[in-house]
Write a protein that holds these residues in place. Sequence first.
Motif, short mmCIF file in Angstrom:
data_model
loop_
_atom_site.label_atom_id
_atom_site.label_comp_id
_atom_site.label_asym_id
_atom_site.label_seq_id
_atom_site.Cartn_x
_atom_site.Cartn_y
_atom_site.Cartn_z
N VAL A 89 36.09 46.91 -3.35
CA VAL A 89 36.56 47.17 -4.71
C VAL A 89 37.34 48.47 -4.70
CG1 VAL A 89 35.87 47.44 -7.11
CG2 VAL A 89 34.50 46.00 -5.59
N LEU A 90 38.58 48.44 -5.23
CA LEU A 90 39.46 49.60 -5.20
C LEU A 90 39.95 49.94 -6.60
CD1 LEU A 90 40.82 47.44 -2.69
CD2 LEU A 90 41.05 49.76 -1.85
N ASP A 91 40.29 51.21 -6.79
CA ASP A 91 40.87 51.63 -8.07
C ASP A 91 42.09 50.79 -8.39
OD1 ASP A 91 39.12 53.50 -8.95
OD2 ASP A 91 40.23 55.25 -8.23
N TYR A 92 42.26 50.46 -9.67
CA TYR A 92 43.41 49.67 -10.07
C TYR A 92 44.68 50.52 -10.06
CZ TYR A 92 46.60 46.86 -12.82
OH TYR A 92 47.69 46.16 -13.25
N VAL A 93 45.70 50.02 -9.39
CA VAL A 93 47.03 50.62 -9.41
C VAL A 93 48.00 49.52 -9.79
CG1 VAL A 93 48.80 51.78 -8.05
CG2 VAL A 93 46.38 52.25 -7.59
N GLU A 94 48.79 49.74 -10.81
CA GLU A 94 49.72 48.70 -11.25
C GLU A 94 50.78 48.46 -10.18
OE1 GLU A 94 51.68 49.53 -14.90
OE2 GLU A 94 52.63 47.56 -15.02
N GLY A 95 51.03 47.20 -9.89
CA GLY A 95 52.03 46.88 -8.89
C GLY A 95 51.96 45.42 -8.45
N THR A 96 52.82 45.09 -7.46
CA THR A 96 52.92 43.72 -6.93
C THR A 96 52.71 43.75 -5.43
OG1 THR A 96 54.57 43.25 -8.64
CG2 THR A 96 54.38 41.67 -6.82
N PRO A 97 51.89 42.84 -4.88
CA PRO A 97 51.71 42.81 -3.42
C PRO A 97 53.04 42.62 -2.70
CG PRO A 97 50.06 41.45 -4.49
CD PRO A 97 51.04 41.84 -5.56
N LEU A 98 53.17 43.25 -1.54
CA LEU A 98 54.41 43.22 -0.78
C LEU A 98 54.84 41.81 -0.43
CD1 LEU A 98 56.69 44.66 0.73
CD2 LEU A 98 55.14 44.95 2.68
N ASP A 99 53.88 40.94 -0.07
CA ASP A 99 54.26 39.57 0.30
C ASP A 99 54.88 38.83 -0.87
OD1 ASP A 99 50.97 37.97 0.20
OD2 ASP A 99 51.90 39.52 -1.05
N CYS A 100 54.39 39.11 -2.10
CA CYS A 100 54.98 38.49 -3.29
C CYS A 100 56.38 39.04 -3.55
CB CYS A 100 54.09 38.71 -4.50
SG CYS A 100 52.47 37.93 -4.37
N VAL A 101 56.57 40.35 -3.30
CA VAL A 101 57.89 40.96 -3.50
C VAL A 101 58.90 40.32 -2.56
CG1 VAL A 101 59.21 43.10 -3.26
CG2 VAL A 101 56.95 43.14 -4.32
N LEU A 102 58.52 40.16 -1.29
CA LEU A 102 59.45 39.61 -0.30
C LEU A 102 59.75 38.14 -0.56
CD1 LEU A 102 58.01 41.27 2.93
CD2 LEU A 102 59.98 41.99 1.58
N LYS A 103 58.74 37.39 -1.03
CA LYS A 103 58.98 35.98 -1.34
C LYS A 103 59.88 35.82 -2.56
CE LYS A 103 54.60 34.30 0.55
NZ LYS A 103 53.25 33.78 0.22
N GLY A 150 58.50 51.95 -7.54
CA GLY A 150 59.06 51.73 -6.21
C GLY A 150 58.26 52.29 -5.07
N ASP A 151 57.23 53.09 -5.36
CA ASP A 151 56.40 53.64 -4.31
C ASP A 151 55.41 52.60 -3.79
OD1 ASP A 151 56.15 57.04 -5.64
OD2 ASP A 151 57.60 56.10 -4.28
N LEU A 152 54.87 52.89 -2.62
CA LEU A 152 53.96 51.95 -1.94
C LEU A 152 52.53 52.49 -1.96
CD1 LEU A 152 54.51 50.20 1.46
CD2 LEU A 152 52.67 51.88 1.27
N VAL A 153 51.57 51.56 -2.09
CA VAL A 153 50.15 51.91 -2.02
C VAL A 153 49.47 50.95 -1.07
CG1 VAL A 153 47.98 52.03 -3.28
CG2 VAL A 153 50.06 52.88 -4.35
#
Length: 591
Positions: A89-103, A150-153
């Motif tokens: 379980v990790l702190d929520y950070v708004e964003g989109t998984p990289l694999d979804c971005v690339l697809k 645009g930053d990565l987590v």
Amino acid sequence: MLAINSCVDEKYRIIRLVSRDEAGALFLASKETNDEPVWVREVHKSGPESGMPVSRSLAAESLDLKALRHPNLSPVVDVVETKQTYQIVLDYVEGTPLDCVLKGSGLPPRQKMTLWINQLCAVFHYLHSCSPTVVQGEIEPGGVLIKPDGDLVLLGYGLIKKIDGNRLADTATDKCAPEQYDPVGWVDARTDIYALGRLLFTFADQSWAGLERIAQKCTHPDPRERYQSCDELMQALAHCDGADVAVKPDQEGAPVPEHLKPDVVVVDRRIPKGENQEKAGGKTRNPRKPFNRNVVFWVLISLAAVVLAISVGSLFFWDLAPKSYTQLLSEAAEEKRTHEERADLYMKAILMKPADSKAYAEMLAFFLSDDERPGVLTKRDAERLEQLKSGVEMRDSKFRPPVTVYPLREFQSENSSGYRSVSLQIGLAYWYRYDHYLADQSQRRSLAVAWLKEAADSHKVAQALVDINGSYLALGKDPLLKSDAEKAYRTLSESLNRLRIDAGSSSIDRDTCVMIWDEYVSAVIKYVDPFFEFDAVDFFSMMSGLERLEDSLMRFQGDDVQAVLDKVQIALVLVEGHKGPNILFIPREKR
């Protein structure tokens, strides 16, 4: 996999599945207490294909993982362990998984990819700077989040592992670095360099060939040939930009110096009216094109390259010209060759005839008789043996990629008797002769048992050693119940007795036979009291067994034999001390 609306540890309710990869899945969830969003990263305890274990100590290390803080790292809130998975379980950070971005949108601009790669390197530099070092082991695009700015987590933690000194890796999937498969291998920061290299291949394309070359170096099978740290990798990336303009394929990504560039003739095809034109039948004809030295230059270079390739190629393939199985073994036996050369020749012979026992037996004999450390199986040679299991890369042409072959599979299917005999010999070598400064006795036994189990059906010595190892493991439990101790000591006593008898009646070499008998006597001396306490042995059987062993040892000569004979005398005295008042036993010397 977690079901939608299910509850993790009665604290986190699953809302939806965000992405899946081979390591596991990423879910959006909410806390049951206040509905705050969190990420839940579900990780399989074994890879879907390899079946190899994920970190067994992840839950225990969760408190330490919670203390990790970095701008590009999502903090761990909780770790929940189930039978088949870990749920991080990790702190929520708004964003989109990289694999979804690339697809969804494909590869982003190079500037953005460079930012993400540098941010990943910064995260791993931080993890590797911790004490003890934290190693991720594998990076899946589904465990990397791209924020709206645009930053990565990094959400990974899929196979995260703390390394204290040179601790043996216990994490591996089919995409991990080769050292994570190696039972005698050790992981460090370079393991993550390999994982980063795999991710770099995701970003590499034809317009950024320099990145592919960096990725290839990162994923080199030998950790010593990779970048040695994230700092070194970031420096390579910094010099990668723009390196693909006017690059020759054989210059490792370096731009062509100005003084080596060929002259270029610029031809202005816009011919002014009335100039450089000839009239022919009322039609205008273009003049002869200027002589282009650029074309001639590259034609000459190409011809020279062809000639060089033919000559070099002839030498290459002549050197690797097919040799017979007998010739390979003959050359491997030549003492004038280096250790590596001889080992390579034995491996080539094995690949040529995987079902023939001879090459395996001769290679093992060579490993154990090497002049550097005679009678010892070194880590370097053990890696060769384990390679037979994990697969050997074989290349039949320098123009085609290597193919991984598994010689033991063919050996087992086509020559099961020979396979079991070779497995017995390798198992005995690990049990009695493996010497690595980081491997303790239990590790040596564990490596040996993996081979001995393959021979246990046909060789009693192998089965006896497997049972002895099981008894040692049972006795090492804490706490040890009396019923378990009684069972373990009885099994150990019976297995040792079988080992003593079978070693003398089987086709085991003299030195190994003496080592086996030495182990038997040493175990009697060490465990004589609990053996009698738990009624695991019979007095007369133990005394007669030691006397028969003494007779067997008298057939041999040598200091090692005398040392075992001295131990036999000690064992006889200790066993005689357990003689009951009503037992009549006359020692051999008084009969």
